[in-house]
Design a protein around this motif. Structure first.
Motif, PDB file in Angstrom:
ATOM      1  N   ALA A 207       0.836  -1.210   0.000  1.00 33.87           N
ATOM      2  CA  ALA A 207       0.000   0.000   0.000  1.00 33.87           C
ATOM      3  C   ALA A 207       0.867   1.255   0.000  1.00 33.87           C
ATOM      4  O   ALA A 207       0.601   2.204  -0.744  1.00 33.87           O
ATOM      5  CB  ALA A 207      -0.920  -0.014   1.213  1.00 33.87           C
TER       6      ALA A 207
ATOM      7  N   LEU B 115       0.480   3.373  -3.434  1.00 37.38           N
ATOM      8  CA  LEU B 115      -0.400   4.536  -3.335  1.00 37.38           C
ATOM      9  C   LEU B 115       0.390   5.827  -3.173  1.00 37.38           C
ATOM     10  O   LEU B 115       1.491   5.816  -2.587  1.00 37.38           O
ATOM     11  CB  LEU B 115      -1.365   4.384  -2.161  1.00 37.38           C
ATOM     12  N   ASP B 116      -0.208   6.873  -3.654  1.00 35.57           N
ATOM     13  CA  ASP B 116       0.397   8.185  -3.534  1.00 35.57           C
ATOM     14  C   ASP B 116       0.357   8.615  -2.055  1.00 35.57           C
ATOM     15  O   ASP B 116      -0.631   8.379  -1.363  1.00 35.57           O
ATOM     16  CB  ASP B 116      -0.436   9.163  -4.394  1.00 35.57           C
TER      17      ASP B 116
ATOM     18  N   ASP C 168      -2.496  10.487  -0.792  1.00 34.76           N
ATOM     19  CA  ASP C 168      -3.751   9.765  -0.620  1.00 34.76           C
ATOM     20  C   ASP C 168      -3.745   9.037   0.727  1.00 34.76           C
ATOM     21  O   ASP C 168      -3.841   7.812   0.805  1.00 34.76           O
ATOM     22  CB  ASP C 168      -3.883   8.770  -1.777  1.00 34.76           C
TER      23      ASP C 168
ATOM     24  N   GLY D 135      -5.796   8.892   3.163  1.00 34.82           N
ATOM     25  CA  GLY D 135      -7.038   8.277   3.646  1.00 34.82           C
ATOM     26  C   GLY D 135      -7.064   6.787   3.387  1.00 34.82           C
ATOM     27  O   GLY D 135      -7.358   5.985   4.283  1.00 34.82           O
ATOM     28  N   ILE D 136      -6.712   6.383   2.164  1.00 33.66           N
ATOM     29  CA  ILE D 136      -6.703   4.955   1.810  1.00 33.66           C
ATOM     30  C   ILE D 136      -5.605   4.231   2.596  1.00 33.66           C
ATOM     31  O   ILE D 136      -5.807   3.119   3.082  1.00 33.66           O
ATOM     32  CB  ILE D 136      -6.474   4.778   0.289  1.00 33.66           C
TER      33      ILE D 136
ATOM     34  N   CYS E  69      -6.838   3.556   5.941  1.00 37.63           N
ATOM     35  CA  CYS E  69      -7.813   2.455   5.902  1.00 37.63           C
ATOM     36  C   CYS E  69      -7.096   1.105   5.860  1.00 37.63           C
ATOM     37  O   CYS E  69      -7.475   0.167   6.559  1.00 37.63           O
ATOM     38  CB  CYS E  69      -8.706   2.581   4.663  1.00 37.63           C
ATOM     39  N   VAL E  70      -6.042   1.020   5.028  1.00 41.55           N
ATOM     40  CA  VAL E  70      -5.282  -0.242   4.913  1.00 41.55           C
ATOM     41  C   VAL E  70      -4.623  -0.567   6.251  1.00 41.55           C
ATOM     42  O   VAL E  70      -4.680  -1.714   6.733  1.00 41.55           O
ATOM     43  CB  VAL E  70      -4.230  -0.150   3.772  1.00 41.55           C
TER      44      VAL E  70
ATOM     45  N   LEU F  76      -5.469   0.457   9.261  1.00 41.18           N
ATOM     46  CA  LEU F  76      -6.487   0.125  10.262  1.00 41.18           C
ATOM     47  C   LEU F  76      -6.995  -1.301  10.061  1.00 41.18           C
ATOM     48  O   LEU F  76      -7.064  -2.091  11.019  1.00 41.18           O
ATOM     49  CB  LEU F  76      -7.648   1.127  10.161  1.00 41.18           C
ATOM     50  N   SER F  77      -7.321  -1.641   8.795  1.00 43.93           N
ATOM     51  CA  SER F  77      -7.846  -2.994   8.583  1.00 43.93           C
ATOM     52  C   SER F  77      -6.766  -4.045   8.851  1.00 43.93           C
ATOM     53  O   SER F  77      -7.078  -5.128   9.373  1.00 43.93           O
ATOM     54  CB  SER F  77      -8.459  -3.174   7.205  1.00 43.93           C
TER      55      SER F  77
ATOM     56  N   LEU G 102      -7.058  -1.883  -1.043  1.00 46.71           N
ATOM     57  CA  LEU G 102      -5.844  -1.553  -1.807  1.00 46.71           C
ATOM     58  C   LEU G 102      -6.175  -1.384  -3.286  1.00 46.71           C
ATOM     59  O   LEU G 102      -5.703  -0.434  -3.944  1.00 46.71           O
ATOM     60  CB  LEU G 102      -4.824  -2.681  -1.600  1.00 46.71           C
TER      61      LEU G 102
ATOM     62  N   ASP H 281      -6.471   6.114  -7.579  1.00 42.77           N
ATOM     63  CA  ASP H 281      -5.245   6.906  -7.699  1.00 42.77           C
ATOM     64  C   ASP H 281      -4.895   7.124  -9.166  1.00 42.77           C
ATOM     65  O   ASP H 281      -4.623   8.257  -9.604  1.00 42.77           O
ATOM     66  CB  ASP H 281      -4.123   6.162  -6.965  1.00 42.77           C
TER      67      ASP H 281
ATOM     68  N   LYS I 142     -12.463   6.883  -0.950  1.00 34.77           N
ATOM     69  CA  LYS I 142     -12.294   6.907   0.520  1.00 34.77           C
ATOM     70  C   LYS I 142     -13.566   6.424   1.208  1.00 34.77           C
ATOM     71  O   LYS I 142     -13.517   5.613   2.142  1.00 34.77           O
ATOM     72  CB  LYS I 142     -11.944   8.320   0.986  1.00 34.77           C
TER      73      LYS I 142
ATOM     74  N   LEU J 278     -15.420  -5.135   9.509  1.00 36.05           N
ATOM     75  CA  LEU J 278     -14.270  -5.475  10.367  1.00 36.05           C
ATOM     76  C   LEU J 278     -14.340  -4.704  11.685  1.00 36.05           C
ATOM     77  O   LEU J 278     -14.110  -5.255  12.766  1.00 36.05           O
ATOM     78  CB  LEU J 278     -12.971  -5.117   9.657  1.00 36.05           C
TER      79      LEU J 278
END
Lengths: 350, 130
Positions: A84, A88-89, A92, A94-95, A98-99, A101-102, B75, B82, B105, B115
């Motif tokens: 991730a 990912l940038d 970014d 937020g994503i 999320c990764v 956290l999960s 992901l 992205d 998001k 989860l």
């Protein structure tokens, strides 16, 4: 050095089933002295060692598979976290959050199964050691009381007090206390708050100090009662000294100093109840300790990998659950040292 | 794998050359050429991503890692959004790119909700059971 030792230990432990398989055809009676065979009435048909060994290794293999599965899962999570960050940038975020956290949640849910098993194994372990101490103490105190009524009765009271206190703590306090800490660890992994991790670490240190104090006081009382009646053997005195000084460093050097107490107690057991008695005790108490040692080693490997790849969230979660396994391990060591000491002091009493 | 990356680099080089030629001689063709190149590169990349997803899918099925599928989904959403928001920015459609980012998001949060609720249920079970 400790890390290298632990990694070598885990490699050794993973090889144990293969070694066990290699020794399957060996008759243990060929390697025992004749006086022990006569004393314990070991016939050719009596296959206690093989049976105990197979039960022990079956459980060991189950535990090993559980830990290996957990390691695979953690490695997959670590890989996804790194992927991730790589894909990912950075803007970014937020994503990325999320990764993270999960991944932390999946890790917590995965390790919770092992922690639940460790809790059950710890309670079982303590009850087994208490049963052993209570059985031996009931028999031998009865014998000693016949020859030294006053000292025997005093000793019996102290033993009963220690065993009852340990039974109360393991059955009434340990499970809810450990469950609360587990909930705090999971919450810490989800919310990522530093103060939750601090709470767990403080509790771990506090538990180790409390166990050391309780053990020292109990050992002083038992030693005083024993010494009033008789002289203790050199090995038992050594056990007392090591046991009362070694549990505290559990926080820093768990497998180093605290293991000395167990080794000294174990020597005392061999001295008093023979090799087979010692082997019975080892097979009885080793199984719960194996999963804890394996989990500690797995978490250590994981933390090394996390720090290498910069996965801070997973590192922190692994550290929190490591502190939980430390508490269970400390409690098991406490119970085993107390029980071994009770047995050795009973055997040397009189 | 090395051959694949060489092919993709070659393809992108051809796209850039055509795009440059189009910008000089026929500027209205430049954006369609870039989009065509993008689609061709994505078509080459998808099988690789599928190999990775299949590998994790097999591992999840073998060891019962149900939660990892959620992370892979998050992901995938992140990577796709992205890439597309970057394209939108290239075509000077910043607002569409931001909307894609926002959508990704929110959808990621929706995906990880089960989860989170599982964790709260677990904490509740732990505290109630004892």
């Amino acid at each position: 050095m400790k890390k290298i030792f632990l990694i070598l230990l885990i490699i050794f432990i993973l090889q144990i089933p293969a070694m066990a398989k290699a020794t399957d055809g060996i008759d243990i009676a060929d390697y025992l002295p004749q006086d022990i065979i006569d004393e314990y009435n070991i016939s050719e048909d009596y296959d206690f060692i093989s049976e105990s060994k197979s039960a022990f290794f079956e459980e060991f293999i189950n535990n090993r598979d559980l830990i290996i599965k957990f390691l695979y899962q953690s490695a997959a999570l670590l890989f996804l976290q790194v992927a991730a960050k790589f894909l990912l940038d950075e803007n970014d975020s937020g994503i990325l959050k999320c990764v993270d956290l999960s991944a932390n949640i999946v890790f917590s849910l995965g390790i919770y199964g092992i922690i639940e098993r460790i809790t059950a194994e710890t309670v079982l372990f303590v009850s087994k050691t208490l049963e052993l101490s209570a059985g031996v103490s009931a028999l031998q105190t009865a014998i000693y009381s016949a020859f030294m009524p006053s000292a025997g009765a005093a000793f019996s009271k102290v033993q009963t007090l220690v065993i009852s206190a340990m039974a109360f703590v393991s059955q009434k306090l340990f499970v809810p206390f450990f469950a609360c800490l587990c909930a705090v660890s999971i919450a810490s992994s989800v919310f990522g708050e530093k103060y939750l991790s601090d709470i767990i670490k403080t509790v771990r240190n506090g538990v180790c100090i409390a166990l050391t104090l309780i053990m020292s006081i109990s050992l002083i009382i038992i030693t005083a009662v024993c010494k009033s009646a008789t002289n203790l053997s050199v090995i038992t005195q050594k056990t007392i000294r090591l046991a009362s000084t070694s549990l505290f460093p559990i926080v820093g050097s768990l497998l180093g100093d605290a293991a000395n107490s167990v080794v000294a107690s174990f020597k005392a057991i061999i001295n008093t109840s023979g090799i087979l008695g010692a082997l019975c005790i080892v097979l009885m108490i080793a199984s719960p300790l194996v999963i804890m040692v394996l989990l500690r080693a797995a978490l250590l490997i994981l933390r090394i990998l996390c720090s290498f790849f910069g996965a801070d969230g997973l590192y922190k979660t692994a550290a929190d659950f490591g502190a939980l396994s430390d508490i269970a391990f400390a409690f098991c060591l406490f119970a085993s040292i107390m029980s071994l000491f009770l047995i050795t002091s009973i055997s040397n009493f009189g | 794998m090395v051959q694949d990356i060489i092919k993709i680099c070659g393809l992108s080089l051809i796209c850039i050359i055509f795009s440059y030629i189009a910008s000089v001689y026929k500027s209205e063709w430049q954006k369609p050429i870039v989009i065509a190149g993008f689609i061709m590169i994505i078509a080459k990349t998808l099988p690789l991503a599928k190999t990775l997803i299949d590998f994790f899918g097999d591992a999840c099925a073998e060891y019962g890692f149900s939660g990892i599928k959620v992370i892979i989904a998050v992901l995938a959403i992140g990577v796709i959004s992205d890439v597309f928001s970057q394209i939108c920015r290239d075509f000077e459609s910043e607002s569409i790119g931001t909307a894609i980012g926002m959508f990704s998001k929110i959808s990621s949060l929706i995906i990880i909700l089960p989860l989170i609720s599982k964790v709260f249920e677990l904490i509740k079970t732990i505290l109630n059971a004892e």
